[in-house]
Scaffold this motif. Structure first.
Motif, PDB file in Angstrom:
ATOM      1  N   GLN B  20       0.820  -1.198   0.000  1.00 25.95           N
ATOM      2  CA  GLN B  20       0.000   0.000   0.000  1.00 25.95           C
ATOM      3  C   GLN B  20       0.864   1.263   0.000  1.00 25.95           C
ATOM      4  OE1 GLN B  20      -3.058  -1.012   2.640  1.00 25.95           O
ATOM      5  NE2 GLN B  20      -4.598   0.335   1.716  1.00 25.95           N
ATOM      6  N   ARG B  21       1.935   1.219   0.802  1.00 28.49           N
ATOM      7  CA  ARG B  21       2.847   2.350   0.841  1.00 28.49           C
ATOM      8  C   ARG B  21       3.453   2.574  -0.539  1.00 28.49           C
ATOM      9  NH1 ARG B  21       7.422   1.212   4.250  1.00 28.49           N
ATOM     10  NH2 ARG B  21       6.031  -0.429   5.023  1.00 28.49           N
ATOM     11  N   LEU B  22       3.821   1.458  -1.170  1.00 31.74           N
ATOM     12  CA  LEU B  22       4.405   1.491  -2.510  1.00 31.74           C
ATOM     13  C   LEU B  22       3.444   2.142  -3.503  1.00 31.74           C
ATOM     14  CD1 LEU B  22       7.119   0.594  -3.384  1.00 31.74           C
ATOM     15  CD2 LEU B  22       6.343  -1.770  -3.202  1.00 31.74           C
ATOM     16  N   LEU B  23       2.193   1.701  -3.482  1.00 29.92           N
ATOM     17  CA  LEU B  23       1.221   2.191  -4.456  1.00 29.92           C
ATOM     18  C   LEU B  23       0.882   3.661  -4.241  1.00 29.92           C
ATOM     19  CD1 LEU B  23      -0.563   1.729  -6.826  1.00 29.92           C
ATOM     20  CD2 LEU B  23      -2.289   0.723  -5.322  1.00 29.92           C
ATOM     21  N   SER B  24       0.700   4.042  -2.980  1.00 28.85           N
ATOM     22  CA  SER B  24       0.322   5.443  -2.750  1.00 28.85           C
ATOM     23  C   SER B  24       1.496   6.370  -3.048  1.00 28.85           C
ATOM     24  CB  SER B  24      -0.182   5.641  -1.323  1.00 28.85           C
ATOM     25  OG  SER B  24       0.893   5.691  -0.418  1.00 28.85           O
ATOM     26  N   THR B  25       2.688   5.913  -2.750  1.00 25.66           N
ATOM     27  CA  THR B  25       3.872   6.707  -3.091  1.00 25.66           C
ATOM     28  C   THR B  25       4.000   6.852  -4.600  1.00 25.66           C
ATOM     29  OG1 THR B  25       5.012   5.862  -1.130  1.00 25.66           O
ATOM     30  CG2 THR B  25       6.361   6.903  -2.825  1.00 25.66           C
ATOM     31  N   ALA B  26       3.853   5.754  -5.298  1.00 27.43           N
ATOM     32  CA  ALA B  26       3.944   5.777  -6.758  1.00 27.43           C
ATOM     33  C   ALA B  26       2.879   6.679  -7.342  1.00 27.43           C
ATOM     34  CB  ALA B  26       3.806   4.361  -7.314  1.00 27.43           C
ATOM     35  N   THR B  27       1.679   6.630  -6.780  1.00 28.96           N
ATOM     36  CA  THR B  27       0.586   7.457  -7.279  1.00 28.96           C
ATOM     37  C   THR B  27       0.949   8.936  -7.192  1.00 28.96           C
ATOM     38  OG1 THR B  27      -1.057   5.794  -6.645  1.00 28.96           O
ATOM     39  CG2 THR B  27      -1.844   8.057  -6.960  1.00 28.96           C
ATOM     40  N   GLN B  28       1.458   9.343  -6.035  1.00 30.49           N
ATOM     41  CA  GLN B  28       1.852  10.735  -5.870  1.00 30.49           C
ATOM     42  C   GLN B  28       2.949  11.122  -6.859  1.00 30.49           C
ATOM     43  OE1 GLN B  28       1.530  10.179  -1.099  1.00 30.49           O
ATOM     44  NE2 GLN B  28       2.959  11.752  -1.786  1.00 30.49           N
ATOM     45  N   ILE B  29       4.006  10.315  -6.899  1.00 26.28           N
ATOM     46  CA  ILE B  29       5.173  10.669  -7.711  1.00 26.28           C
ATOM     47  C   ILE B  29       4.863  10.628  -9.202  1.00 26.28           C
ATOM     48  CG2 ILE B  29       7.545  10.051  -8.259  1.00 26.28           C
ATOM     49  CD1 ILE B  29       7.931   9.058  -5.507  1.00 26.28           C
ATOM     50  N   PHE B  30       4.191   9.587  -9.656  1.00 28.32           N
ATOM     51  CA  PHE B  30       3.862   9.490 -11.076  1.00 28.32           C
ATOM     52  C   PHE B  30       3.003  10.675 -11.501  1.00 28.32           C
ATOM     53  CE2 PHE B  30       4.354   4.591 -11.283  1.00 28.32           C
ATOM     54  CZ  PHE B  30       5.664   4.741 -11.669  1.00 28.32           C
ATOM     55  N   TYR B  31       2.033  11.004 -10.677  1.00 30.58           N
ATOM     56  CA  TYR B  31       1.149  12.107 -11.036  1.00 30.58           C
ATOM     57  C   TYR B  31       1.910  13.433 -11.061  1.00 30.58           C
ATOM     58  CZ  TYR B  31      -2.729  15.394 -11.011  1.00 30.58           C
ATOM     59  OH  TYR B  31      -3.573  16.419 -11.319  1.00 30.58           O
ATOM     60  N   ALA B  32       2.770  13.619 -10.095  1.00 29.03           N
ATOM     61  CA  ALA B  32       3.464  14.904  -9.974  1.00 29.03           C
ATOM     62  C   ALA B  32       4.577  15.083 -10.995  1.00 29.03           C
ATOM     63  CB  ALA B  32       4.023  15.071  -8.564  1.00 29.03           C
ATOM     64  N   ASP B  33       5.336  14.029 -11.267  1.00 31.32           N
ATOM     65  CA  ASP B  33       6.556  14.174 -12.061  1.00 31.32           C
ATOM     66  C   ASP B  33       6.552  13.415 -13.375  1.00 31.32           C
ATOM     67  OD1 ASP B  33       7.344  15.699  -9.992  1.00 31.32           O
ATOM     68  OD2 ASP B  33       9.019  14.460  -9.340  1.00 31.32           O
ATOM     69  N   GLY B  34       5.492  12.672 -13.653  1.00 34.98           N
ATOM     70  CA  GLY B  34       5.480  11.870 -14.863  1.00 34.98           C
ATOM     71  C   GLY B  34       5.916  10.449 -14.591  1.00 34.98           C
ATOM     72  N   ILE B  35       5.899   9.635 -15.619  1.00 33.41           N
ATOM     73  CA  ILE B  35       6.138   8.203 -15.421  1.00 33.41           C
ATOM     74  C   ILE B  35       7.533   7.799 -15.881  1.00 33.41           C
ATOM     75  CG2 ILE B  35       5.358   5.897 -16.065  1.00 33.41           C
ATOM     76  CD1 ILE B  35       2.527   7.132 -16.314  1.00 33.41           C
ATOM     77  N   HIS B  36       7.858   8.076 -17.129  1.00 36.84           N
ATOM     78  CA  HIS B  36       9.192   7.707 -17.608  1.00 36.84           C
ATOM     79  C   HIS B  36      10.290   8.446 -16.850  1.00 36.84           C
ATOM     80  CE1 HIS B  36       7.613   5.209 -20.639  1.00 36.84           C
ATOM     81  NE2 HIS B  36       7.274   6.128 -21.511  1.00 36.84           N
TER      82      HIS B  36
END
Lengths: 205, 205
Positions: B20-36
């Motif tokens: 869950q920590r992994l997913l919520s962290t990824a959600t924040q970062i991907f949304y804020a900074d992009g994916i690639h």
DNA sequence: CGAACTTTAGACCGAACGTTCTACCCGCTA
DNA sequence: TAGCGGGTAGAACGTTCGGTCTAAAGTTCG
């Protein structure tokens, strides 16, 4: 020619065979596949140019990206300037601009707005690429606002923003949904907008 | 508990602290900074999780991206379902959905539509991420079409597409221009659309 | 000719990428 | 008590990234 040593704008080898190949290749690839997803290696390979040549013309990949967006900006600018020049009334110019956008969406290989796509990859507001995007959008909005004001002075700002919003939506959806339906929705919206905005003129004058 | 061996939906450790920590962290970062632009290293570092733990829960980074979009989809779905449930008429539901979108655009840290941003980075139509995007957009369009049909059966498809186009434009521009102006333009457009579409009902009935 | 410039070819750099691996610890429940 | 699954810690994989460098060949023109 005109490359004389006494020329005031000398020492600028603007167009070199390799540089142009590099830029046009990058433009195609960046637009088609995204920016972060493609490396310098692929660009120089497809442009048939060596790494050293690349870095002779562009200090870094980021500079190439900025130049790529400048290239697209010039294309857009040219198309819209032509659309305006070809019509006598501002209302016709606005519809012609919409037609140009619609034609772009229907074109095979359409992959959305190069600037909106780039914005998704460069969120940092201070980044040169992001500022390039902002500048392009400001120019586009200003151009539309001027035209809208010629149709009707009143609330021409709001009308121009409305136009941009429909355009952005159409460009974004154009490669995620049936382009024909997208263009249809877009053109209906623009025609309605220009008509309504035009009626304001008669009411206030 | 309820994790008994005879439970029919056993053997699914859906929620684990780390995952869950992994997913919520990824959600924040991907949304804020992009994916690639963000690597696995950064995600596991900010989630305070080891590499091995990451790959225990997600077969690959792409799978995490898909899950990230599923997460956002559930959020959107929840917000829109709530907006519909809170109003008795379809017209009010549509305006409430627009309000929800407007509130999102005004929220600090707004970075556009997660799906449109992802689409810019994953152009390949066959890629799982791209298909996730298409699916989300189809669900959204269907939801709006149903509501529009309740307002007026006639041309509810076109009205729903118009709504989506305005939303896409607003979401795209919301982080590239003054959000207040964007929301203003968006809400005016939606109110006009719903009003016009509602008038059709009285004309045809 | 010879100087200046462009391009080629390719080795090389350190860093980051996504991914796999071994080894050990811990808390649960059978 | 034994076993198992989730977790930590960290080394290591090969590849690709953006970027630098050297050496040599081709072009242009004074």
């Amino acid at each position: 020619m005109t490359r004389g040593t006494t020329d005031t704008r000398a020492s600028e080898p603007r167009t070199s065979e390799a540089r142009q190949r590099l830029l046009s290749t990058a433009t195609q690839i960046f637009y088609a596949d995204g920016i972060h997803a493609v490396g310098v290696d692929r660009i120089i390979a497809e442009a048939k140019v060596t790494r050293a040549t690349f870095y002779r013309h562009f200090p870094s990949k980021d500079d190439l990206v900025v130049t790529y967006l400048q290239e697209v900006h010039q294309m857009d600018r040219g198309a819209i300037t032509a659309a305006i020049a070809a019509h006598s009334t501002a209302a016709d110019s606005l519809l012609a601009i919409a037609d140009t956008i619609a034609a772009g969406i229907k074109r095979p290989g359409f992959r959305g707005c190069a600037f909106l796509n780039a914005a998704a990859e460069f969120p940092d507001v201070n980044h040169p690429v992001h500022q390039q995007i902002i500048a392009h959008r400001q120019w586009f909005l200003d151009t539309l606002t001027t035209l809208m004001a010629q149709v009707a002075e009143d609330s021409s700002d709001a009308a121009a923003r409305h136009f941009v919003m429909l355009r952005d939506g159409a460009m974004a959806a154009g490669c995620l949904f049936d382009p024909d339906l997208v263009v249809d929705t877009f053109m209906r919206g623009i025609e309605g907008l220009v008509r309504i905005h035009g009626q304001r003129e008669q009411a206030t004058q």
